[in-house]
Design a protein around this motif. Sequence first.
Motif, PDB file in Angstrom:
ATOM      1  N   UNK A  93       0.830  -1.209   0.000  1.00 52.53           N
ATOM      2  CA  UNK A  93       0.000   0.000   0.000  1.00 52.53           C
ATOM      3  C   UNK A  93       0.865   1.260   0.000  1.00 52.53           C
ATOM      4  N   UNK A  94       2.055   1.173   0.632  1.00 51.58           N
ATOM      5  CA  UNK A  94       2.913   2.352   0.795  1.00 51.58           C
ATOM      6  C   UNK A  94       3.865   2.540  -0.386  1.00 51.58           C
ATOM      7  N   UNK A  95       3.846   1.619  -1.334  1.00 50.79           N
ATOM      8  CA  UNK A  95       4.622   1.783  -2.564  1.00 50.79           C
ATOM      9  C   UNK A  95       3.835   2.755  -3.450  1.00 50.79           C
ATOM     10  N   UNK A  96       4.510   3.781  -3.965  1.00 50.22           N
ATOM     11  CA  UNK A  96       3.813   4.787  -4.776  1.00 50.22           C
ATOM     12  C   UNK A  96       3.243   4.131  -6.038  1.00 50.22           C
ATOM     13  N   UNK A  97       1.954   4.364  -6.280  1.00 51.16           N
ATOM     14  CA  UNK A  97       1.275   3.686  -7.390  1.00 51.16           C
ATOM     15  C   UNK A  97       0.090   4.520  -7.862  1.00 51.16           C
ATOM     16  N   UNK A  98      -0.499   4.078  -8.957  1.00 49.76           N
ATOM     17  CA  UNK A  98      -1.748   4.665  -9.435  1.00 49.76           C
ATOM     18  C   UNK A  98      -2.691   3.535  -9.809  1.00 49.76           C
ATOM     19  N   UNK A  99      -3.943   3.907 -10.031  1.00 51.92           N
ATOM     20  CA  UNK A  99      -4.955   2.958 -10.499  1.00 51.92           C
ATOM     21  C   UNK A  99      -5.587   3.515 -11.768  1.00 51.92           C
ATOM     22  N   UNK A 136      -9.630   9.698  -4.806  1.00 52.57           N
ATOM     23  CA  UNK A 136      -8.429  10.024  -5.562  1.00 52.57           C
ATOM     24  C   UNK A 136      -8.703   9.668  -7.016  1.00 52.57           C
ATOM     25  N   UNK A 137      -8.464  10.591  -7.941  1.00 53.57           N
ATOM     26  CA  UNK A 137      -8.812  10.322  -9.339  1.00 53.57           C
ATOM     27  C   UNK A 137      -7.936   9.250  -9.974  1.00 53.57           C
ATOM     28  N   UNK A 138      -8.467   8.588 -10.981  1.00 53.16           N
ATOM     29  CA  UNK A 138      -7.680   7.634 -11.772  1.00 53.16           C
ATOM     30  C   UNK A 138      -6.457   8.363 -12.313  1.00 53.16           C
ATOM     31  N   UNK A 139      -5.325   7.674 -12.288  1.00 53.76           N
ATOM     32  CA  UNK A 139      -4.104   8.250 -12.856  1.00 53.76           C
ATOM     33  C   UNK A 139      -3.281   9.070 -11.892  1.00 53.76           C
ATOM     34  N   UNK A 140      -3.752   9.296 -10.662  1.00 50.92           N
ATOM     35  CA  UNK A 140      -2.983  10.061  -9.665  1.00 50.92           C
ATOM     36  C   UNK A 140      -2.088   9.114  -8.870  1.00 50.92           C
ATOM     37  N   UNK A 164      -8.583  -3.880  -8.472  1.00 50.08           N
ATOM     38  CA  UNK A 164      -7.722  -3.276  -7.456  1.00 50.08           C
ATOM     39  C   UNK A 164      -6.263  -3.225  -7.917  1.00 50.08           C
ATOM     40  N   UNK A 165      -5.991  -3.328  -9.199  1.00 51.50           N
ATOM     41  CA  UNK A 165      -4.615  -3.411  -9.685  1.00 51.50           C
ATOM     42  C   UNK A 165      -3.858  -2.105  -9.456  1.00 51.50           C
ATOM     43  N   UNK A 166      -2.745  -2.166  -8.667  1.00 54.46           N
ATOM     44  CA  UNK A 166      -1.886  -0.989  -8.536  1.00 54.46           C
ATOM     45  C   UNK A 166      -0.793  -1.019  -9.605  1.00 54.46           C
ATOM     46  N   UNK A 167      -0.494   0.128 -10.185  1.00 52.00           N
ATOM     47  CA  UNK A 167       0.605   0.256 -11.137  1.00 52.00           C
ATOM     48  C   UNK A 167       1.662   1.129 -10.480  1.00 52.00           C
ATOM     49  N   UNK A 168       2.744   0.481 -10.020  1.00 52.72           N
ATOM     50  CA  UNK A 168       3.776   1.214  -9.298  1.00 52.72           C
ATOM     51  C   UNK A 168       4.481   2.202 -10.220  1.00 52.72           C
ATOM     52  N   UNK A 169       4.856   3.343  -9.650  1.00 52.03           N
ATOM     53  CA  UNK A 169       5.529   4.393 -10.406  1.00 52.03           C
ATOM     54  C   UNK A 169       6.871   3.870 -10.896  1.00 52.03           C
TER      55      UNK A 169
END
Length: 197
Positions: A93-99, A136-140, A164-169
């Motif tokens: 959860x604490x890894x920077x990511x977007x949805x 939080x908007x999509x893509x943030x 619920x897929x996170x895409x890490x930065x």
Amino acid sequence: METEFQDGKQEVIEAWYMDDSQEDQRLPHHREPKEFIPLEKLSGIVSWRLNPDNWENDENLKKIREARGYSYMDICDVCPEKLPNYETKIKNFFEEHLHTDEEIRYCLEGSGYFDVRDENDQWIRVAVKKGGMIVLPAGMYHRFTLDTDNYIKAMRLFVGDPIWTPYNRPHDHLPERKEYLDKLVKAEGGDQAIEAR
């Protein structure tokens, strides 16, 4: 709808610039002196204060869900005793990511932090307590952590089936990221002091 249910919101949702300390992620990480940010200055983020003690019968929650198309709902307890694989999940959860869809959380009990970045890549911590609902908007890009109380009971809402897929930065090539940045550029003509990126 985005301007409704604002009474007392600052008591359950507040934001501030974070320091650069690598100490425990669950600490508030205020800068010295503290730098609070008005929620309305966080472009793209929507939030409300609702009544978590009667959420099953809350007409205001019903109005938000209908207006924004939130058809899916579940409730998740995030704490060491109730979340399987707690340590791994809280780290993820604490890894920077977007949805690719909005992230909608309504705090029914407990509290936690959502971290986002401003236009200069500085971290902003958004604290959410019982009664606070945040979108939080999509893509943030963002990340989440508990605070030192180690507990949040959150309602998760979704338009349609949950993904619920996170895409890490970095995942800047995703269409949702590009759309989000395009919206920020269009909003720059306004009086937004801080743009969460």
